[in-house]
Design an enzyme around this catalytic site. Structure first.
Site, PDB file in Angstrom:
ATOM      1  N   GLN A   9       2.582   0.823  -4.356  1.00 42.56           N
ATOM      2  CA  GLN A   9       2.041   1.773  -3.368  1.00 42.56           C
ATOM      3  C   GLN A   9       2.504   1.418  -1.957  1.00 42.56           C
ATOM      4  O   GLN A   9       2.977   2.287  -1.214  1.00 42.56           O
ATOM      5  CB  GLN A   9       0.501   1.784  -3.415  1.00 42.56           C
TER       6      GLN A   9
ATOM      7  N   LYS B  11      -6.887 -14.069  -4.226  1.00 47.32           N
ATOM      8  CA  LYS B  11      -6.628 -13.769  -2.811  1.00 47.32           C
ATOM      9  C   LYS B  11      -7.145 -14.888  -1.913  1.00 47.32           C
ATOM     10  O   LYS B  11      -6.483 -15.279  -0.948  1.00 47.32           O
ATOM     11  CB  LYS B  11      -7.245 -12.419  -2.434  1.00 47.32           C
TER      12      LYS B  11
ATOM     13  N   GLY C  77       8.137  -6.825  -5.078  1.00 43.21           N
ATOM     14  CA  GLY C  77       7.119  -5.813  -5.391  1.00 43.21           C
ATOM     15  C   GLY C  77       7.339  -4.541  -4.588  1.00 43.21           C
ATOM     16  O   GLY C  77       6.387  -3.894  -4.140  1.00 43.21           O
TER      17      GLY C  77
ATOM     18  N   ASP D 248      11.793  -5.744  -7.600  1.00 38.38           N
ATOM     19  CA  ASP D 248      10.543  -5.500  -8.352  1.00 38.38           C
ATOM     20  C   ASP D 248      10.810  -5.821  -9.813  1.00 38.38           C
ATOM     21  O   ASP D 248      11.968  -5.833 -10.249  1.00 38.38           O
ATOM     22  CB  ASP D 248      10.075  -4.033  -8.198  1.00 38.38           C
TER      23      ASP D 248
ATOM     24  N   TYR E 182      -9.041 -11.099  -9.200  1.00 40.40           N
ATOM     25  CA  TYR E 182      -8.160 -10.683  -8.101  1.00 40.40           C
ATOM     26  C   TYR E 182      -8.611 -11.335  -6.787  1.00 40.40           C
ATOM     27  O   TYR E 182      -7.807 -11.912  -6.048  1.00 40.40           O
ATOM     28  CB  TYR E 182      -8.208  -9.158  -8.005  1.00 40.40           C
TER      29      TYR E 182
HETATM   30  P1  NAD Z   1       0.875  -2.067  -6.390  1.00 42.51           P
HETATM   31  O1  NAD Z   1       0.150  -2.438  -7.637  1.00 42.51           O
HETATM   32  O2  NAD Z   1       0.999  -0.650  -6.049  1.00 42.51           O
HETATM   33  O3  NAD Z   1       2.334  -2.692  -6.422  1.00 42.51           O
HETATM   34  C1  NAD Z   1       2.557  -3.998  -6.869  1.00 42.51           C
HETATM   35  C2  NAD Z   1       4.001  -4.099  -7.298  1.00 42.51           C
HETATM   36  O4  NAD Z   1       4.175  -5.417  -7.837  1.00 42.51           O
HETATM   37  C3  NAD Z   1       4.380  -3.106  -8.408  1.00 42.51           C
HETATM   38  O5  NAD Z   1       5.527  -2.385  -8.051  1.00 42.51           O
HETATM   39  C4  NAD Z   1       4.637  -3.986  -9.612  1.00 42.51           C
HETATM   40  O6  NAD Z   1       5.679  -3.533 -10.452  1.00 42.51           O
HETATM   41  C5  NAD Z   1       5.014  -5.299  -8.953  1.00 42.51           C
HETATM   42  N1  NAD Z   1       4.825  -6.432  -9.841  1.00 42.51           N
HETATM   43  C6  NAD Z   1       3.816  -6.663 -10.705  1.00 42.51           C
HETATM   44  N2  NAD Z   1       4.055  -7.792 -11.394  1.00 42.51           N
HETATM   45  C7  NAD Z   1       5.230  -8.277 -10.945  1.00 42.51           C
HETATM   46  C8  NAD Z   1       6.011  -9.395 -11.265  1.00 42.51           C
HETATM   47  N3  NAD Z   1       5.653 -10.251 -12.242  1.00 42.51           N
HETATM   48  N4  NAD Z   1       7.155  -9.606 -10.598  1.00 42.51           N
HETATM   49  C9  NAD Z   1       7.573  -8.736  -9.651  1.00 42.51           C
HETATM   50  N5  NAD Z   1       6.890  -7.634  -9.302  1.00 42.51           N
HETATM   51  C10 NAD Z   1       5.727  -7.406  -9.951  1.00 42.51           C
HETATM   52  O7  NAD Z   1       0.204  -2.879  -5.199  1.00 42.51           O
HETATM   53  P2  NAD Z   1       0.178  -2.509  -3.648  1.00 42.51           P
HETATM   54  O8  NAD Z   1      -1.000  -1.659  -3.439  1.00 42.51           O
HETATM   55  O9  NAD Z   1       1.493  -2.072  -3.197  1.00 42.51           O
HETATM   56  O10 NAD Z   1      -0.197  -3.934  -3.050  1.00 42.51           O
HETATM   57  C11 NAD Z   1       0.715  -4.765  -2.381  1.00 42.51           C
HETATM   58  C12 NAD Z   1      -0.043  -5.987  -1.867  1.00 42.51           C
HETATM   59  O11 NAD Z   1      -1.083  -5.559  -1.006  1.00 42.51           O
HETATM   60  C13 NAD Z   1      -0.729  -6.805  -2.964  1.00 42.51           C
HETATM   61  O12 NAD Z   1      -0.730  -8.158  -2.604  1.00 42.51           O
HETATM   62  C14 NAD Z   1      -2.152  -6.299  -2.929  1.00 42.51           C
HETATM   63  O13 NAD Z   1      -3.065  -7.257  -3.413  1.00 42.51           O
HETATM   64  C15 NAD Z   1      -2.331  -6.055  -1.453  1.00 42.51           C
HETATM   65  N6  NAD Z   1      -3.413  -5.100  -1.165  1.00 42.51           N
HETATM   66  C16 NAD Z   1      -3.267  -3.784  -1.472  1.00 42.51           C
HETATM   67  C17 NAD Z   1      -4.302  -2.910  -1.181  1.00 42.51           C
HETATM   68  C18 NAD Z   1      -4.219  -1.432  -1.491  1.00 42.51           C
HETATM   69  O14 NAD Z   1      -5.217  -0.717  -1.323  1.00 42.51           O
HETATM   70  N7  NAD Z   1      -3.057  -0.919  -1.924  1.00 42.51           N
HETATM   71  C19 NAD Z   1      -5.469  -3.385  -0.584  1.00 42.51           C
HETATM   72  C20 NAD Z   1      -5.587  -4.742  -0.341  1.00 42.51           C
HETATM   73  C21 NAD Z   1      -4.540  -5.594  -0.602  1.00 42.51           C
HETATM   74  N1  SER Z   2      -7.155  -1.641  -3.035  1.00 44.24           N
HETATM   75  C1  SER Z   2      -7.318  -2.958  -3.591  1.00 44.24           C
HETATM   76  C2  SER Z   2      -8.075  -2.891  -4.854  1.00 44.24           C
HETATM   77  O1  SER Z   2      -8.918  -2.027  -4.952  1.00 44.24           O
HETATM   78  C3  SER Z   2      -8.056  -3.861  -2.623  1.00 44.24           C
HETATM   79  O2  SER Z   2      -7.419  -5.050  -2.578  1.00 44.24           O
HETATM   80  O3  SER Z   2      -7.872  -3.701  -5.712  1.00 44.24           O
END
Ligand code: NAD
Ligand code: SER
Length: 319
Positions: free
Chosen positions: A12, A146, A8, A34, A142
């Site tokens: 972001q 988690k 992944g 990814d 979601y």
């Molecule tokens: P994002 O949605 O920006 O990126 C997720 C990535 O996963 C994408 O590049 C997507 O192409 C890839 N993906 C989706 N399905 C896939 C698959 N089947 N196989 C391989 N790759 C796949 O998410 P993020 O914000 O970078 O989040 C990363 C982690 O952090 C996640 O576990 C998310 O739950 C966690 N998280 C993020 C936030 C936030 O605010 N960004 C907050 C809490 C938790």
């Molecule tokens: N930024 C994430 C969301 O809003 C929190 O896990 O889904």
């Protein structure tokens, strides 16, 4: 740690964490993967492989090919997209994680880091200073994935003596890659619209307060936990993590200090109901005590830095 597989990498967090890991461990030692194509900056300076997290055998072959001993799993379907496609969220977040854990077990991968979220909490959780050990009854698919992911991670620690680590990220604010369809995305979109249009329509109400964190702090926290001595960890897959909490109105006021003519209005949609089930402030003392977590960016520092970087993107015609 010799070789790390990032799953992944194009999201972001992955876009920036992959580069930070490469800075620390070396370009050739961090294999980025990814489902979708990755930014040029990731492909140009190290290995990139297309990987669907649901393809366990390809994951295994990459772990063997690159002699992987650490996995960072960032592939997920986030809260807002997850409510539109609950079965997709279950499949990617749960079956994907099971693949990571099983491959790590069978291939003897030393350490796995897989993030959780404030979405693990729910309306029955104390909303202020949310404790480390508390009620976990989320109302989104979601959030359900988690909580189950945290429990699975701890199960593999106890049953197989593996090293699985995770943190409950707050909403992450950044300027490199756009967020991938979460409820906290408003706290990023507001900056782009402030610079481009001088106004923003928020999809959550003015008094909505959520825990947030600026990307440099997110990168530090992730790498600190990844590198922490296993012996000092009492928790494993579920560390509360906090930095700053603010309402949308407070965020808009902080932006107005730099753009006095900035205007905001509010048209709450289905994401308001999701936001209303999440805490407002988090007690992350376990992370602070066990592996020395400490955030740097407060609201004003984050806003100043975000505006500076997004203005540069705007001036370059990037949005
Ligand atoms: P994002 O949605 O920006 O990126 C997720 C990535 O996963 C994408 O590049 C997507 O192409 C890839 N993906 C989706 N399905 C896939 C698959 N089947 N196989 C391989 N790759 C796949 O998410 P993020 O914000 O970078 O989040 C990363 C982690 O952090 C996640 O576990 C998310 O739950 C966690 N998280 C993020 C936030 C936030 O605010 N960004 C907050 C809490 C938790
Ligand atoms: N930024 C994430 C969301 O809003 C929190 O896990 O889904």
């Amino acid at each position: 740690m010799k070789n790390i597989l990032v799953i992944g990498c194009a999201g972001q967090i992955g876009t920036e964490l992959t580069l930070e890991l490469r800075r620390i461990y070396g370009n050739d030692n961090v294999v980025a993967t990814d489902l979708k194509d990755a930014p040029e900056v990731i492909k140009a300076h190290g290995h990139f492989e297309t990987l669907d997290i649901l393809d366990r055998e390809k994951m295994r072959s990459l772990v063997q090919k690159y002699n992987i001993d650490g996995i960072v799993n960032l592939a997920a379907i986030l809260s807002a997209v997850g409510e539109e496609h609950p079965m997709l969220a279950w499949n990617v977040n749960m079956n994907g994680l099971i693949n990571v854990l099983e491959v790590a077990k069978e291939e003897k991968v030393e350490t796995v880091l897989t993030p959780s979220s404030i979405a693990a909490f729910g309306p029955e959780t104390p909303a202020y200073n949310t404790p480390q050990e508390t009620i976990l009854k989320p109302k989104t698919m979601y959030g359900i994935t988690k909580v189950a992911g945290e429990l699975l991670g701890d199960y593999y620690v106890q049953k197989y003596n593996m090293d699985i680590r995770g943190l409950r990220y707050p909403g992450i604010i950044s300027h490199e890659a756009l967020p991938g369809g979460g409820t906290t995305d408003y706290a990023v979109a507001i900056f782009y619209d402030a610079i481009k249009y001088g106004k923003y329509t928020s999809f959550v109400k003015a008094d909505t307060m959520l825990p947030m964190m600026y990307m440099p702090d997110c990168l530090n926290a992730t790498i600190q936990l990844f590198q922490a001595d296993k012996k000092v960890l009492k928790h494993h897959s579920d560390f509360n993590l906090a930095a700053i909490s603010f309402t949308v109105e407070e965020l808009a006021d902080a932006i107005k200090k730099h753009i006095p003519e900035f205007e905001i209005d509010y048209k709450p949609d289905y994401r308001q109901q999701i936001a209303d089930t999440w805490p407002k402030t988090i007690d992350d003392s376990a992370a602070r005590e066990e592996w020395g977590w400490k955030h740097e960016f407060d609201l004003d520092m984050m806003v100043e830095d975000m505006l500076k970087h997004i203005k540069i993107k705007f001036d370059k015609g990037l949005f």
